[in-house]
Design an enzyme around this catalytic site. Structure first.
Site, mmCIF file in Angstrom:
data_model
loop_
_atom_site.group_PDB
_atom_site.id
_atom_site.type_symbol
_atom_site.label_atom_id
_atom_site.label_comp_id
_atom_site.label_asym_id
_atom_site.label_seq_id
_atom_site.Cartn_x
_atom_site.Cartn_y
_atom_site.Cartn_z
ATOM 1 C CB CYS A 130 -0.935 -0.009 1.202
ATOM 2 S SG CYS A 130 -0.131 -0.370 2.765
ATOM 3 C CG HIS A 243 -0.571 4.162 5.139
ATOM 4 N ND1 HIS A 243 -1.264 3.837 6.277
ATOM 5 C CD2 HIS A 243 -0.072 2.981 4.667
ATOM 6 C CE1 HIS A 243 -1.180 2.525 6.479
ATOM 7 N NE2 HIS A 243 -0.466 1.985 5.518
HETATM 8 P P1 NAP Z 1 -8.022 -8.414 7.776
HETATM 9 O O1 NAP Z 1 -8.926 -7.263 7.992
HETATM 10 O O2 NAP Z 1 -7.419 -9.090 8.957
HETATM 11 O O3 NAP Z 1 -8.830 -9.519 6.903
HETATM 12 C C1 NAP Z 1 -8.286 -10.770 6.614
HETATM 13 C C2 NAP Z 1 -9.225 -11.555 5.706
HETATM 14 O O4 NAP Z 1 -8.618 -12.800 5.365
HETATM 15 C C3 NAP Z 1 -10.550 -11.905 6.360
HETATM 16 O O5 NAP Z 1 -11.583 -11.921 5.392
HETATM 17 C C4 NAP Z 1 -10.294 -13.330 6.846
HETATM 18 O O6 NAP Z 1 -11.464 -14.120 6.964
HETATM 19 C C5 NAP Z 1 -9.463 -13.859 5.703
HETATM 20 N N1 NAP Z 1 -8.712 -15.042 6.128
HETATM 21 C C6 NAP Z 1 -7.844 -15.136 7.155
HETATM 22 N N2 NAP Z 1 -7.383 -16.396 7.256
HETATM 23 C C7 NAP Z 1 -7.962 -17.096 6.259
HETATM 24 C C8 NAP Z 1 -7.896 -18.448 5.832
HETATM 25 N N3 NAP Z 1 -7.107 -19.355 6.445
HETATM 26 N N4 NAP Z 1 -8.636 -18.823 4.765
HETATM 27 C C9 NAP Z 1 -9.433 -17.946 4.131
HETATM 28 N N5 NAP Z 1 -9.555 -16.658 4.496
HETATM 29 C C10 NAP Z 1 -8.814 -16.239 5.545
HETATM 30 O O7 NAP Z 1 -6.784 -8.028 6.839
HETATM 31 P P2 NAP Z 1 -6.686 -6.905 5.692
HETATM 32 O O8 NAP Z 1 -6.144 -5.656 6.260
HETATM 33 O O9 NAP Z 1 -7.962 -6.885 4.927
HETATM 34 O O10 NAP Z 1 -5.484 -7.491 4.811
HETATM 35 C C11 NAP Z 1 -5.649 -8.615 3.989
HETATM 36 C C12 NAP Z 1 -4.447 -8.740 3.047
HETATM 37 O O11 NAP Z 1 -4.343 -7.537 2.282
HETATM 38 C C13 NAP Z 1 -3.102 -8.929 3.732
HETATM 39 O O12 NAP Z 1 -2.291 -9.735 2.914
HETATM 40 C C14 NAP Z 1 -2.550 -7.531 3.793
HETATM 41 O O13 NAP Z 1 -1.148 -7.512 3.861
HETATM 42 C C15 NAP Z 1 -3.041 -6.984 2.464
HETATM 43 N N6 NAP Z 1 -3.142 -5.529 2.444
HETATM 44 C C16 NAP Z 1 -3.752 -4.837 3.439
HETATM 45 C C17 NAP Z 1 -3.810 -3.460 3.368
HETATM 46 C C18 NAP Z 1 -4.446 -2.640 4.431
HETATM 47 O O14 NAP Z 1 -4.304 -1.418 4.358
HETATM 48 N N7 NAP Z 1 -5.158 -3.206 5.401
HETATM 49 C C19 NAP Z 1 -3.265 -2.785 2.282
HETATM 50 C C20 NAP Z 1 -2.660 -3.529 1.264
HETATM 51 C C21 NAP Z 1 -2.608 -4.895 1.363
HETATM 52 P P3 NAP Z 1 -12.170 -14.363 8.409
HETATM 53 O O15 NAP Z 1 -12.949 -13.116 8.667
HETATM 54 O O16 NAP Z 1 -13.018 -15.545 8.133
HETATM 55 O O17 NAP Z 1 -11.070 -14.592 9.392
#
Ligand code: NAP
Length: 338
Positions: A130, A243
């Site tokens: 990001c 950010h």
């Molecule tokens: P988050 O809010 O913690 O959400 C994680 C998601 O992944 C939830 O839908 C969760 O489902 C799912 N998940 C977790 N374990 C799983 C499994 N074993 N099988 C299938 N689904 C699973 O995280 P996030 O911030 O959205 O980030 C997700 C990804 O995007 C990460 O790789 C992160 O590095 C990337 N990212 C995030 C941002 C940001 O600003 N937040 C920016 C760029 C990239 P449940 O609800 O069922 O647990």
């Protein structure tokens, strides 16, 4: 182009996944069928897409069948486990995790910068980190006119960069502290409310954290400049969402300020915001929920004739993740690649 795409959203219940659903509802990607996937913990939940309730299903080899496109945001290990299976079953995968970003046969794409790299995809396309997306959108218009020699970045990264639980933790900590109680920590190693700390990703033996190395390596790949000199210090700040970055950008020659300002005012994906009389420049609160990268406070570096200083804010869940992924899908359609 497919008339209507069968689209899967893996990680649909998370911070990025829910944002993807909102963006898909707002934009015009042709969707024939939408499948919401997450962990077994969420199976049976219902999420609303464009006013319609849809069930969340546990990701499995079965639930990955029959998709044209999968937008994944469930973490690197989940992507490594399931995206090859989705691609094998016929889908193109756009991955928000870090799992595949630096693999040679995986395009790493910011649509305002390097959409042409999409044509080389072999099933998986990576969405950059990001902080890197926000920086590259702001610097590409300058780099195209006068190449960049060196970037020194300092970042001010919000809680939401660590996901939905981290945002809630920041709110809970603020309440704890205001009530006179010790702040609880789980998502972050230290209290973030009324505090800040260097980015909590793993450190390498040179003293750089993973987030800083992502900015360095991914920018070089996106710009196709393997020798670009770049150093970064990434910091978590008690901002809920969006950010900010302070960038010192050195070119091989002086970059006239008026020319740089003019380029940024016209740049795709950039909103140039400056009111010097009011000392008014981009702020994370005002970038929250918005699409552009907000850039301002552009000025000559007093210590180096070839360098400019600038400040930016961007909603990293939106342009830094969900929106960029949807724009990649739109670019695939525009280029006839799906
Ligand atoms: P988050 O809010 O913690 O959400 C994680 C998601 O992944 C939830 O839908 C969760 O489902 C799912 N998940 C977790 N374990 C799983 C499994 N074993 N099988 C299938 N689904 C699973 O995280 P996030 O911030 O959205 O980030 C997700 C990804 O995007 C990460 O790789 C992160 O590095 C990337 N990212 C995030 C941002 C940001 O600003 N937040 C920016 C760029 C990239 P449940 O609800 O069922 O647990």
């Amino acid at each position: 182009m497919a008339q209507g795409l069968r689209v899967g959203v893996l990680g649909a219940t998370g911070a990025v996944g829910t944002e993807i659903l909102g963006i898909l509802a707002q934009r015009s990607l042709p969707i024939a069928d939408l499948r919401l996937l997450a962990s077994p913990r969420s199976a049976g939940q219902t999420l609303t897409f464009a006013g319609t309730p849809l069930p969340v299903q546990a990701v499995s080899a079965e639930t990955l069948q029959g998709l044209d496109l999968i937008l994944a945001s469930a973490g690197a290990s989940v992507s490594r486990q399931w995206l090859p299976i989705a691609v094998q079953a016929g889908a193109i995968a756009i991955d928000n995790s870090s799992a595949y970003r630096m693999e040679a046969n995986v395009p790493l794409v910011v649509p305002e910068v390097n959409p042409q790299d999409l044509k080389d995809h072999q099933g998986i396309i990576a969405n950059p980190n990001c902080t890197t997306i926000l920086m590259t959108v702001a610097l590409w218009p300058l780099h195209q006119v006068r190449p960049i020699r060196r970037i020194i970045a300092a970042t001010y990264q919000s809680a939401s960069g660590a996901g939905a639980k981290a945002m809630q933790e920041l709110k809970d900590q603020a309440l704890d502290i205001l009530k006179g109680n010790p702040p609880r920590t789980a998502a972050f190693p230290y209290p973030l409310a009324f505090n800040l700390f260097p980015h909590n990703s793993p450190l390498n033996d040179q003293g750089y954290c993973q987030e800083e190395m992502k900015m360095i390596n991914e920018t070089r790949k996106i710009f196709h400049t393997p020798d670009l000199r770049l150093s970064a210090t990434c910091v978590r700040v008690p901002v809920l969402r969006a950010h900010s970055e302070a960038l010192n950008v050195e070119f091989f020659e002086p970059f006239p300020l008026a020319e740089a300002r003019n380029l940024l005012q016209q740049a795709a994906g950039v909103a140039f915001v400056e009111d010097w009389e009011r000392n008014y420049f981009p702020m994370p609160l005002e970038a929250t929920g918005k699409d552009p990268v907000f850039v301002g406070r552009l000025r000559q570096d007093l210590s180096e004739p070839n360098a400019l200083e600038l400040w930016l804010c961007g909603d990293q869940i939106r342009k830094g993740a969900a929106l960029n992924a949807v724009q990649i899908a739109e670019s695939l359609i525009a280029q006839g690649l799906i």
